[in-house]
Design an enzyme around this catalytic site. Structure first.
Site, PDB file in Angstrom:
ATOM      1  N   GLY A 189      -4.079   6.343  13.878  1.00 25.53           N
ATOM      2  CA  GLY A 189      -4.737   5.785  15.075  1.00 25.53           C
ATOM      3  C   GLY A 189      -5.449   4.458  14.849  1.00 25.53           C
ATOM      4  CD1 TRP A 234      -2.426  -0.833  13.127  1.00 26.98           C
ATOM      5  CD2 TRP A 234      -0.710  -1.560  14.355  1.00 26.98           C
ATOM      6  NE1 TRP A 234      -1.652  -1.650  12.334  1.00 26.98           N
ATOM      7  CE2 TRP A 234      -0.597  -2.097  13.054  1.00 26.98           C
ATOM      8  CE3 TRP A 234       0.274  -1.862  15.304  1.00 26.98           C
ATOM      9  CZ2 TRP A 234       0.453  -2.958  12.688  1.00 26.98           C
ATOM     10  CZ3 TRP A 234       1.327  -2.711  14.938  1.00 26.98           C
ATOM     11  CH2 TRP A 234       1.405  -3.255  13.640  1.00 26.98           C
ATOM     12  CG  ASP A 293       2.966   9.068  14.108  1.00 22.97           C
ATOM     13  OD1 ASP A 293       2.711   7.897  13.772  1.00 22.97           O
ATOM     14  OD2 ASP A 293       3.488   9.903  13.324  1.00 22.97           O
ATOM     15  CG  ASP A 328      12.207  11.459  16.241  1.00 18.62           C
ATOM     16  OD1 ASP A 328      12.063  10.221  16.384  1.00 18.62           O
ATOM     17  OD2 ASP A 328      13.108  11.961  15.546  1.00 18.62           O
ATOM     18  CG  ASP A 341       2.187  -0.125  11.313  1.00 20.22           C
ATOM     19  OD1 ASP A 341       2.895  -0.910  10.646  1.00 20.22           O
ATOM     20  OD2 ASP A 341       1.107   0.330  10.898  1.00 20.22           O
ATOM     21  CE  LYS A 384       5.387  -0.355   8.843  1.00 24.07           C
ATOM     22  NZ  LYS A 384       4.165  -0.215   8.060  1.00 24.07           N
TER      23      LYS A 384
HETATM   24  N1  SAM Z   1      -0.392   1.825  12.703  1.00 25.89           N
HETATM   25  C1  SAM Z   1      -0.866   3.110  12.199  1.00 25.89           C
HETATM   26  C2  SAM Z   1      -2.358   3.035  12.045  1.00 25.89           C
HETATM   27  O1  SAM Z   1      -2.894   1.916  11.930  1.00 25.89           O
HETATM   28  O2  SAM Z   1      -3.016   4.083  12.016  1.00 25.89           O
HETATM   29  C3  SAM Z   1      -0.175   3.490  10.903  1.00 25.89           C
HETATM   30  C4  SAM Z   1       1.272   3.808  11.110  1.00 25.89           C
HETATM   31  S1  SAM Z   1       2.055   4.492   9.683  1.00 25.89           S
HETATM   32  C5  SAM Z   1       2.237   3.102   8.647  1.00 25.89           C
HETATM   33  C6  SAM Z   1       3.701   4.732  10.233  1.00 25.89           C
HETATM   34  C7  SAM Z   1       3.850   5.917  11.168  1.00 25.89           C
HETATM   35  O3  SAM Z   1       5.156   5.889  11.749  1.00 25.89           O
HETATM   36  C8  SAM Z   1       3.727   7.284  10.476  1.00 25.89           C
HETATM   37  O4  SAM Z   1       2.599   7.967  10.950  1.00 25.89           O
HETATM   38  C9  SAM Z   1       5.021   7.994  10.856  1.00 25.89           C
HETATM   39  O5  SAM Z   1       4.834   9.369  11.148  1.00 25.89           O
HETATM   40  C10 SAM Z   1       5.444   7.222  12.092  1.00 25.89           C
HETATM   41  N2  SAM Z   1       6.878   7.368  12.416  1.00 25.89           N
HETATM   42  C11 SAM Z   1       7.943   7.149  11.614  1.00 25.89           C
HETATM   43  N3  SAM Z   1       9.078   7.452  12.260  1.00 25.89           N
HETATM   44  C12 SAM Z   1       8.720   7.843  13.513  1.00 25.89           C
HETATM   45  C13 SAM Z   1       9.456   8.292  14.649  1.00 25.89           C
HETATM   46  N4  SAM Z   1      10.799   8.394  14.630  1.00 25.89           N
HETATM   47  N5  SAM Z   1       8.777   8.625  15.761  1.00 25.89           N
HETATM   48  C14 SAM Z   1       7.425   8.544  15.798  1.00 25.89           C
HETATM   49  N6  SAM Z   1       6.680   8.136  14.746  1.00 25.89           N
HETATM   50  C15 SAM Z   1       7.318   7.789  13.615  1.00 25.89           C
END
Ligand code: SAM
Length: 240
Positions: free
Chosen positions: A92, A94, A112, A128, A152, A192
């Site tokens: 959370g 961002w 997420d 997802d 992200d 990203k």
């Molecule tokens: N921006 C976030 C923050 O500042 O708290 C951090 C994000 S973290 C680097 C990347 C996130 O992408 C992970 O929590 C992961 O579960 C999520 N993610 C990856 N593939 C996903 C998908 N297909 N659907 C939803 N979330 C996904």
């Protein structure tokens, strides 16, 4: 101003979520038998990281919050953002930055695979994003054009470079498709991407849809990380 915390050998942990340790939990930096070198390195890096320290001081859930802060310092897309979609929102960080910078009028919808603890002004879906159900649910929650779609998202790495590249690229593509469907005229898309940036075809398509598309690696993104960010500004709805 982000101050670099001192690295000490042993002591009590002040950091909480960002380190994965709980308040007051004891830590040892020296390698003890049975402790993996990689986990010691990770802990040393956490304790020595000014962004982790700043995140704890300022109440951000993750150091990654500063990547968005720095992206916004360079490209200024948050102040006027009222309707924001945060893809890959957990834990959370961002979303917190958006709510802080854009003010109370901002409405954030985050998604997420993982659960995200509630934040005032945000709605989180634990789904997802790449599934049709998730897109339908998001579209259902939106009540007008979106000002900012940010992603992200990072796929769990397999260690196989080609596979990881394809999986990450797929996430960028799905996020971009969603941005095209939901952004209003002049809207922004931040995502990203990994080593080498977006692939050429995708980049060309983005350039046709936005007034400007720039790569930028914020200082908070660790130099050894392959990640960088694409900031696409000024969505041209008729080209999207
Ligand atoms: N921006 C976030 C923050 O500042 O708290 C951090 C994000 S973290 C680097 C990347 C996130 O992408 C992970 O929590 C992961 O579960 C999520 N993610 C990856 N593939 C996903 C998908 N297909 N659907 C939803 N979330 C996904």
């Amino acid at each position: 101003m982000i101050k670099r915390p001192k690295l000490t050998g042993t002591g009590k942990v002040r950091v909480t979520r960002a380190s994965g340790l709980t308040r007051g939990e004891k830590f040892r930096v020296k390698t003890s038998r049975g402790r993996k070198i990689s986990s010691v390195r990770w802990l040393q890096r956490q304790l020595n990281d000014p962004y982790v320290e700043a995140a704890n001081r300022e109440g951000y859930r993750a150091r990654s919050a500063y990547k968005l802060v720095e992206l916004d310092e360079k490209f200024s897309f948050l102040r006027k953002a009222r309707s924001v979609v945060d893809l890959g929102a957990a834990p959370g960080g961002w979303t917190q930055v958006v709510l802080k910078k854009a003010g109370k009028k901002a409405k954030v919808i985050g998604i997420d695979l993982l659960e995200v603890a509630p934040l005032d002004g945000a709605t989180f879906l634990e789904m997802d994003f790449t599934t049709d159900e998730a897109e339908a649910k998001l579209l259902d929650l939106l009540d007008g054009p979106v000002d900012l779609v940010m992603s992200d998202m990072a796929a769990a790495t397999t260690g196989h470079q080609q596979t990881d590249h394809i999986r990450t690229l797929a996430l960028v593509e799905v996020a971009f498709d969603f941005a095209k469907k939901t952004l209003g005229e002049g809207g922004n898309f931040v995502t990203k991407v990994f080593r080498g940036g977006a692939d050429q075809e995708l980049l060309a398509e983005m350039k046709a849809c936005f007034k400007s598309v720039r790569h930028f690696k914020p200082p908070a993104s660790r130099p050894e990380s392959a990640e960088t960010y694409l900031v696409a500004q000024g969505f041209k709805k008729n080209n999207g």
